[in-house]
Design a protein around this motif. Structure first.
Motif, PDB file in Angstrom:
ATOM      1  N   ILE A   6      35.038  59.409  38.489  1.00 47.61           N
ATOM      2  CA  ILE A   6      34.008  59.100  39.471  1.00 47.61           C
ATOM      3  C   ILE A   6      33.239  57.888  38.948  1.00 47.61           C
ATOM      4  CG2 ILE A   6      31.954  59.921  40.694  1.00 47.61           C
ATOM      5  CD1 ILE A   6      34.113  62.506  39.092  1.00 47.61           C
ATOM      6  N   LEU A   7      33.301  56.802  39.686  1.00 48.68           N
ATOM      7  CA  LEU A   7      32.562  55.588  39.333  1.00 48.68           C
ATOM      8  C   LEU A   7      31.317  55.531  40.201  1.00 48.68           C
ATOM      9  CD1 LEU A   7      32.391  52.898  37.745  1.00 48.68           C
ATOM     10  CD2 LEU A   7      33.518  51.834  39.704  1.00 48.68           C
ATOM     11  N   VAL A   8      30.148  55.624  39.556  1.00 48.25           N
ATOM     12  CA  VAL A   8      28.865  55.532  40.234  1.00 48.25           C
ATOM     13  C   VAL A   8      28.246  54.212  39.788  1.00 48.25           C
ATOM     14  CG1 VAL A   8      26.615  56.629  40.560  1.00 48.25           C
ATOM     15  CG2 VAL A   8      28.638  58.044  40.177  1.00 48.25           C
ATOM     16  N   ALA A   9      28.080  53.276  40.726  1.00 48.70           N
ATOM     17  CA  ALA A   9      27.687  51.929  40.318  1.00 48.70           C
ATOM     18  C   ALA A   9      26.785  51.254  41.337  1.00 48.70           C
ATOM     19  CB  ALA A   9      28.934  51.075  40.113  1.00 48.70           C
ATOM     20  N   ASN A  10      26.054  50.271  40.838  1.00 47.66           N
ATOM     21  CA  ASN A  10      25.402  49.273  41.681  1.00 47.66           C
ATOM     22  C   ASN A  10      25.636  47.939  40.977  1.00 47.66           C
ATOM     23  OD1 ASN A  10      23.371  49.013  39.675  1.00 47.66           O
ATOM     24  ND2 ASN A  10      21.974  50.369  40.754  1.00 47.66           N
ATOM     25  N   ALA A  11      24.991  46.883  41.394  1.00 46.27           N
ATOM     26  CA  ALA A  11      25.289  45.558  40.845  1.00 46.27           C
ATOM     27  C   ALA A  11      24.850  45.385  39.398  1.00 46.27           C
ATOM     28  CB  ALA A  11      24.650  44.476  41.712  1.00 46.27           C
ATOM     29  N   SER A  12      24.038  46.295  38.863  1.00 46.85           N
ATOM     30  CA  SER A  12      23.552  46.107  37.498  1.00 46.85           C
ATOM     31  C   SER A  12      23.856  47.263  36.543  1.00 46.85           C
ATOM     32  CB  SER A  12      22.042  45.859  37.512  1.00 46.85           C
ATOM     33  OG  SER A  12      21.367  46.978  38.045  1.00 46.85           O
ATOM     34  N   ALA A  96      40.477  58.930  42.014  1.00 47.56           N
ATOM     35  CA  ALA A  96      39.171  58.343  41.734  1.00 47.56           C
ATOM     36  C   ALA A  96      38.267  58.474  42.951  1.00 47.56           C
ATOM     37  CB  ALA A  96      39.320  56.872  41.348  1.00 47.56           C
ATOM     38  N   ILE A  97      36.976  58.510  42.665  1.00 55.81           N
ATOM     39  CA  ILE A  97      35.939  58.531  43.697  1.00 55.81           C
ATOM     40  C   ILE A  97      34.991  57.382  43.377  1.00 55.81           C
ATOM     41  CG2 ILE A  97      34.008  59.842  44.675  1.00 55.81           C
ATOM     42  CD1 ILE A  97      35.542  62.411  43.755  1.00 55.81           C
ATOM     43  N   LEU A  98      34.665  56.584  44.383  1.00 55.44           N
ATOM     44  CA  LEU A  98      33.739  55.470  44.202  1.00 55.44           C
ATOM     45  C   LEU A  98      32.430  55.777  44.910  1.00 55.44           C
ATOM     46  CD1 LEU A  98      36.021  52.357  44.885  1.00 55.44           C
ATOM     47  CD2 LEU A  98      35.529  53.466  42.699  1.00 55.44           C
ATOM     48  N   VAL A  99      31.323  55.511  44.213  1.00 57.56           N
ATOM     49  CA  VAL A  99      29.995  55.695  44.782  1.00 57.56           C
ATOM     50  C   VAL A  99      29.206  54.421  44.483  1.00 57.56           C
ATOM     51  CG1 VAL A  99      27.915  57.118  44.810  1.00 57.56           C
ATOM     52  CG2 VAL A  99      30.116  58.167  44.250  1.00 57.56           C
ATOM     53  N   ALA A 100      28.839  53.688  45.535  1.00 59.08           N
ATOM     54  CA  ALA A 100      28.112  52.428  45.354  1.00 59.08           C
ATOM     55  C   ALA A 100      27.420  52.056  46.661  1.00 59.08           C
ATOM     56  CB  ALA A 100      29.077  51.315  44.951  1.00 59.08           C
ATOM     57  N   PRO A 101      26.350  51.258  46.570  1.00 58.31           N
ATOM     58  CA  PRO A 101      25.701  50.785  47.804  1.00 58.31           C
ATOM     59  C   PRO A 101      26.691  49.961  48.631  1.00 58.31           C
ATOM     60  CG  PRO A 101      24.374  50.243  45.871  1.00 58.31           C
ATOM     61  CD  PRO A 101      25.679  50.771  45.371  1.00 58.31           C
ATOM     62  N   PRO A 102      26.491  49.880  49.948  1.00 58.38           N
ATOM     63  CA  PRO A 102      27.468  49.229  50.825  1.00 58.38           C
ATOM     64  C   PRO A 102      27.904  47.826  50.387  1.00 58.38           C
ATOM     65  CG  PRO A 102      25.787  50.307  52.133  1.00 58.38           C
ATOM     66  CD  PRO A 102      25.357  50.424  50.704  1.00 58.38           C
ATOM     67  N   GLY A 103      26.981  46.953  50.051  1.00 60.91           N
ATOM     68  CA  GLY A 103      27.349  45.592  49.659  1.00 60.91           C
ATOM     69  C   GLY A 103      28.202  45.550  48.408  1.00 60.91           C
ATOM     70  N   PHE A 104      27.835  46.366  47.426  1.00 57.51           N
ATOM     71  CA  PHE A 104      28.589  46.385  46.176  1.00 57.51           C
ATOM     72  C   PHE A 104      29.921  47.119  46.361  1.00 57.51           C
ATOM     73  CE2 PHE A 104      29.368  47.518  41.659  1.00 57.51           C
ATOM     74  CZ  PHE A 104      29.382  46.233  41.159  1.00 57.51           C
ATOM     75  N   MET A 105      29.960  48.110  47.249  1.00 57.28           N
ATOM     76  CA  MET A 105      31.222  48.802  47.539  1.00 57.28           C
ATOM     77  C   MET A 105      32.235  47.810  48.089  1.00 57.28           C
ATOM     78  SD  MET A 105      32.909  51.730  47.584  1.00 57.28           S
ATOM     79  CE  MET A 105      31.796  53.116  47.667  1.00 57.28           C
ATOM     80  N   THR A 129      22.974  55.797  41.043  1.00 54.68           N
ATOM     81  CA  THR A 129      22.955  55.456  39.618  1.00 54.68           C
ATOM     82  C   THR A 129      21.796  56.115  38.881  1.00 54.68           C
ATOM     83  OG1 THR A 129      21.776  53.410  40.138  1.00 54.68           O
ATOM     84  CG2 THR A 129      24.167  53.257  39.835  1.00 54.68           C
ATOM     85  N   LYS A 130      20.735  56.495  39.581  1.00 53.84           N
ATOM     86  CA  LYS A 130      19.587  57.148  38.936  1.00 53.84           C
ATOM     87  C   LYS A 130      19.593  58.658  39.155  1.00 53.84           C
ATOM     88  CE  LYS A 130      16.627  53.182  38.935  1.00 53.84           C
ATOM     89  NZ  LYS A 130      16.647  52.072  39.800  1.00 53.84           N
ATOM     90  N   THR A 131      20.680  59.171  39.709  1.00 50.82           N
ATOM     91  CA  THR A 131      20.792  60.597  40.001  1.00 50.82           C
ATOM     92  C   THR A 131      21.318  61.339  38.779  1.00 50.82           C
ATOM     93  OG1 THR A 131      21.280  60.036  42.303  1.00 50.82           O
ATOM     94  CG2 THR A 131      21.836  62.252  41.600  1.00 50.82           C
ATOM     95  N   SER A 132      20.724  62.484  38.478  1.00 50.71           N
ATOM     96  CA  SER A 132      21.157  63.290  37.327  1.00 50.71           C
ATOM     97  C   SER A 132      22.548  63.870  37.602  1.00 50.71           C
ATOM     98  CB  SER A 132      20.164  64.419  37.071  1.00 50.71           C
ATOM     99  OG  SER A 132      20.195  65.348  38.148  1.00 50.71           O
ATOM    100  N   GLU A 133      23.247  64.232  36.535  1.00 48.00           N
ATOM    101  CA  GLU A 133      24.604  64.771  36.674  1.00 48.00           C
ATOM    102  C   GLU A 133      24.661  66.042  37.532  1.00 48.00           C
ATOM    103  OE1 GLU A 133      26.809  64.946  32.992  1.00 48.00           O
ATOM    104  OE2 GLU A 133      26.007  62.996  32.402  1.00 48.00           O
ATOM    105  N   PRO A 134      23.752  67.021  37.315  1.00 47.67           N
ATOM    106  CA  PRO A 134      23.823  68.213  38.175  1.00 47.67           C
ATOM    107  C   PRO A 134      23.601  67.896  39.659  1.00 47.67           C
ATOM    108  CG  PRO A 134      22.458  68.637  36.251  1.00 47.67           C
ATOM    109  CD  PRO A 134      22.760  67.179  36.246  1.00 47.67           C
ATOM    110  N   LEU A 135      22.651  67.007  39.940  1.00 43.82           N
ATOM    111  CA  LEU A 135      22.394  66.640  41.325  1.00 43.82           C
ATOM    112  C   LEU A 135      23.569  65.837  41.896  1.00 43.82           C
ATOM    113  CD1 LEU A 135      20.380  66.852  43.616  1.00 43.82           C
ATOM    114  CD2 LEU A 135      19.225  64.829  42.728  1.00 43.82           C
ATOM    115  N   LEU A 136      24.164  64.998  41.070  1.00 49.86           N
ATOM    116  CA  LEU A 136      25.338  64.232  41.495  1.00 49.86           C
ATOM    117  C   LEU A 136      26.487  65.176  41.854  1.00 49.86           C
ATOM    118  CD1 LEU A 136      26.533  61.395  41.899  1.00 49.86           C
ATOM    119  CD2 LEU A 136      27.224  61.447  39.500  1.00 49.86           C
TER     120      LEU A 136
END
Length: 146
Positions: A6-12, A96-105, A129-136
């Protein structure tokens, strides 16, 4: 049970997690920071705009066509695509699972090679990206074997 990345990302910032099967939760594989994406456009350029000869007797300045922050984000998307490519080529995950804001996706999707893109089963256009693992885990439970 096959391993899911699981890739959880934003531009930074990007966090790569692995789900090893039912009731195993998420394990952090890697965290990758990209501070350049947080910088201002002026800090990312080395100089003022270049000079060019204008029609007539004046001179003009030429701006870059693509803003430096956008170039930095694209560079980071390429780096993350390489991480996924390397993981796939080493058989480290089966899907794989991708999680990113629309522009970065969009940038991620544009940089993934075809075989790696085919392993992506789910995409979430959110910034977790700021979400805890249990909440994710809770947010991804519809497609995750937790």
């Amino acid at each position: 049970m096959a391993i899911t990345w699981i890739l959880v990302a934003n531009a930074s910032l990007a966090r790569l997690y692995a789900n090893l099967g039912p009731n195993k939760g998420l394990q952090l594989v890697k965290e990758i920071a990209h501070p350049e994406s947080r910088m201002k456009n002026a800090d990312l350029t080395s100089d003022r705009a270049g000079q060019m000869q204008a029609a007539g007797s004046g001179h003009g300045a030429r701006e870059q066509q693509t803003p430096p922050k956008l170039n930095a984000a694209r560079s980071f998307a390429q780096r993350l695509a390489r991480e996924l490519y390397m993981g796939r080529s080493r058989n480290l995950f089966a899907r794989a699972i991708l999680v990113a804001p629309p522009g970065f996706m969009g940038m991620l999707n544009a940089t993934l090679d075809r075989p790696t893109a085919q392993m992506v089963t789910d995409r979430f256009e959110k910034d977790y990206t700021k979400t805890s693992e249990p909440l994710l885990c809770g947010r991804l439970e519809s497609c995750l074997y937790v």
